[in-house]
Design a protein around this motif. Sequence first.
Motif, PDB file in Angstrom:
ATOM      1  N   VAL A  95       0.844  -1.202   0.000  1.00 16.84           N
ATOM      2  CA  VAL A  95       0.000   0.000   0.000  1.00 16.84           C
ATOM      3  C   VAL A  95       0.879   1.251   0.000  1.00 16.84           C
ATOM      4  O   VAL A  95       0.628   2.199  -0.749  1.00 16.84           O
ATOM      5  N   GLU A  96       1.919   1.252   0.803  1.00 19.86           N
ATOM      6  CA  GLU A  96       2.829   2.402   0.865  1.00 19.86           C
ATOM      7  C   GLU A  96       3.539   2.595  -0.476  1.00 19.86           C
ATOM      8  O   GLU A  96       3.680   3.716  -0.956  1.00 19.86           O
ATOM      9  N   MET A  97       3.971   1.501  -1.093  1.00 16.67           N
ATOM     10  CA  MET A  97       4.648   1.584  -2.384  1.00 16.67           C
ATOM     11  C   MET A  97       3.696   2.141  -3.445  1.00 16.67           C
ATOM     12  O   MET A  97       4.082   2.998  -4.245  1.00 16.67           O
ATOM     13  N   GLU A  98       2.455   1.702  -3.447  1.00 14.07           N
ATOM     14  CA  GLU A  98       1.476   2.220  -4.403  1.00 14.07           C
ATOM     15  C   GLU A  98       1.205   3.700  -4.167  1.00 14.07           C
ATOM     16  O   GLU A  98       1.060   4.465  -5.120  1.00 14.07           O
ATOM     17  N   THR A 125       1.960   9.249  -6.051  1.00 11.06           N
ATOM     18  CA  THR A 125       2.464  10.599  -5.797  1.00 11.06           C
ATOM     19  C   THR A 125       3.493  10.992  -6.843  1.00 11.06           C
ATOM     20  O   THR A 125       3.474  12.116  -7.358  1.00 11.06           O
ATOM     21  N   LEU A 126       4.391  10.069  -7.184  1.00 14.62           N
ATOM     22  CA  LEU A 126       5.391  10.347  -8.215  1.00 14.62           C
ATOM     23  C   LEU A 126       4.736  10.589  -9.573  1.00 14.62           C
ATOM     24  O   LEU A 126       5.142  11.491 -10.314  1.00 14.62           O
ATOM     25  N   GLN A 127       3.716   9.821  -9.895  1.00  8.56           N
ATOM     26  CA  GLN A 127       3.014  10.014 -11.164  1.00  8.56           C
ATOM     27  C   GLN A 127       2.331  11.380 -11.210  1.00  8.56           C
ATOM     28  O   GLN A 127       2.371  12.063 -12.237  1.00  8.56           O
ATOM     29  N   GLN A 128       1.719  11.779 -10.111  1.00  7.39           N
ATOM     30  CA  GLN A 128       1.065  13.087 -10.056  1.00  7.39           C
ATOM     31  C   GLN A 128       2.094  14.205 -10.191  1.00  7.39           C
ATOM     32  O   GLN A 128       1.858  15.193 -10.903  1.00  7.39           O
ATOM     33  N   THR A 129       3.232  14.046  -9.545  1.00 11.82           N
ATOM     34  CA  THR A 129       4.289  15.048  -9.639  1.00 11.82           C
ATOM     35  C   THR A 129       4.802  15.134 -11.071  1.00 11.82           C
ATOM     36  O   THR A 129       5.000  16.231 -11.609  1.00 11.82           O
ATOM     37  N   GLU A 130       4.997  13.983 -11.708  1.00 13.51           N
ATOM     38  CA  GLU A 130       5.455  13.965 -13.099  1.00 13.51           C
ATOM     39  C   GLU A 130       4.453  14.665 -14.009  1.00 13.51           C
ATOM     40  O   GLU A 130       4.837  15.462 -14.874  1.00 13.51           O
ATOM     41  N   GLU A 131       3.173  14.396 -13.825  1.00 12.42           N
ATOM     42  CA  GLU A 131       2.148  15.036 -14.649  1.00 12.42           C
ATOM     43  C   GLU A 131       2.180  16.552 -14.486  1.00 12.42           C
ATOM     44  O   GLU A 131       2.093  17.291 -15.473  1.00 12.42           O
TER      45      GLU A 131
END
Length: 45
Positions: free
Chosen positions: A8-11, A16-22
């Motif tokens: 769950v933490e990894m997901e 969060t990383l995907q949102q930051t990248e976007e």
Amino acid sequence: MAYVEGVVEMERRERTLQQTEEELRKNADIAVDEATLYRILVPVW
């Protein structure tokens, strides 16, 4: 249980990383200076 919490933490981190990248991609302003580009040395093998 610890395994599930880890997943769950990894997901959550991945999301969060995907949102930051976007956000970074939306706000990016990329310009290419052709004079500089053509001065880059390209290796020849």
